[in-house]
Design a protein around this motif. Sequence first.
Motif, PDB file in Angstrom:
ATOM      1  N   ARG A  30       0.822  -1.215   0.000  1.00 51.04           N
ATOM      2  CA  ARG A  30       0.000   0.000   0.000  1.00 51.04           C
ATOM      3  C   ARG A  30       0.858   1.268   0.000  1.00 51.04           C
ATOM      4  O   ARG A  30       0.530   2.249  -0.653  1.00 51.04           O
ATOM      5  CB  ARG A  30      -0.942   0.013   1.195  1.00 51.04           C
ATOM      6  N   PHE A  34       0.936   4.230  -2.813  1.00 51.86           N
ATOM      7  CA  PHE A  34       0.741   5.611  -2.369  1.00 51.86           C
ATOM      8  C   PHE A  34       1.924   6.495  -2.773  1.00 51.86           C
ATOM      9  O   PHE A  34       1.768   7.605  -3.287  1.00 51.86           O
ATOM     10  CB  PHE A  34       0.549   5.623  -0.846  1.00 51.86           C
ATOM     11  N   GLU A  59      -4.210  11.519   4.345  1.00 53.62           N
ATOM     12  CA  GLU A  59      -4.525  10.684   3.174  1.00 53.62           C
ATOM     13  C   GLU A  59      -3.754   9.353   3.264  1.00 53.62           C
ATOM     14  O   GLU A  59      -4.268   8.287   2.929  1.00 53.62           O
ATOM     15  CB  GLU A  59      -4.138  11.467   1.910  1.00 53.62           C
ATOM     16  N   CYS A  60      -2.526   9.435   3.735  1.00 53.93           N
ATOM     17  CA  CYS A  60      -1.696   8.231   3.881  1.00 53.93           C
ATOM     18  C   CYS A  60      -2.321   7.292   4.919  1.00 53.93           C
ATOM     19  O   CYS A  60      -2.409   6.077   4.691  1.00 53.93           O
ATOM     20  CB  CYS A  60      -0.275   8.647   4.277  1.00 53.93           C
ATOM     21  N   ARG A  62      -5.385   7.056   5.634  1.00 54.27           N
ATOM     22  CA  ARG A  62      -6.585   6.503   5.006  1.00 54.27           C
ATOM     23  C   ARG A  62      -6.237   5.340   4.075  1.00 54.27           C
ATOM     24  O   ARG A  62      -6.889   4.314   4.083  1.00 54.27           O
ATOM     25  CB  ARG A  62      -7.278   7.629   4.227  1.00 54.27           C
ATOM     26  N   ARG A  63      -5.152   5.503   3.312  1.00 50.87           N
ATOM     27  CA  ARG A  63      -4.743   4.435   2.383  1.00 50.87           C
ATOM     28  C   ARG A  63      -4.259   3.190   3.127  1.00 50.87           C
ATOM     29  O   ARG A  63      -4.404   2.078   2.657  1.00 50.87           O
ATOM     30  CB  ARG A  63      -3.618   4.903   1.462  1.00 50.87           C
TER      31      ARG A  63
END
Length: 256
Positions: A30, A34, A59-60, A62-63
Amino acid sequence: MTDFKQFTERFKMLTGIDLEHYNKNQIQRRLNVFRQKYQFHTLPDLLAGIEKNAALRQECIRRLTINVTGFFRDPEHWQVLKNYLREMGKYQVPVRLWSAGCATGEEAYSLAWLAMTTLPKNTWELLASDLDADVLNTARAGVYTAKAVKGVDAKTLPLMFQRTGSDLYSVKPHIRERVRFFRHDLLRDQYPFHVDVILCRNVLIYFIEKTKKKVISNLVQALNPGGILFLGSSEQIIGPDKYGLVNENVFFYRKK
Ligand SMILES: C[S@@+](CC[C@H](N)C(=O)[O-])C[C@H]1O[C@@H](n2cnc3c(N)ncnc32)[C@H](O)[C@@H]1O
């Protein structure tokens, strides 16, 4: 120290999230996706990026934490849950429910609807938590797209939601108000107690074995005797007996 180790240590300091507890291959995969998406050449470059930029950091998170969810996900299991609630409603007041790892709230509102239509009025309370503050904001707002509410059957849809705009569905206030959302890290925070039903679905799969065991033990401690733990469809507890659980129905475990 490897770049990955350096990343996880700094990430923990920046976000409080300890990636060491998660499946390493999955996290690395992941992170790579990203990193490439945001055009950082190396992991240290990405680390420098998220140190400087709070939005990118969010955002990271979330990923990495994987927020896929849905209303009444695996509908046949919800039927089993309904039977458990019906049974509990006969003997127990109040019934305390907890959706642990609730992501954007679909599971919590599905549970609220089930409780509302199964248990006697005002005899239940519902907690819902997640590690990720961002998804909790979405959950609290309770506004979903037409695509997101696909799992809700046509009869229930107008009872649970009001249309707000052409493509948006808002959870009705009397349902939304019944869910108490809070931020909770299953790996660090104190667990609620005296819970009768815990949904912890599609969360354990991301943890390494040792962490999974610790989380299961903590979940069992949070349950009242006779309480139910409901897991996701690819999660099973090996040797439930050693946790004081009885496997009653493929994804449902009862505390002895
Ligand atoms: C795949 S979603 C599952 C959502 C919902 N339970 C379902 O089955 O549809 C996994 C959720 O677990 C949350 N999560 C991951 N690690 C967690 C932790 N340590 N404590 C609490 N929640 C966590 C993620 O933020 C994400 O929202």
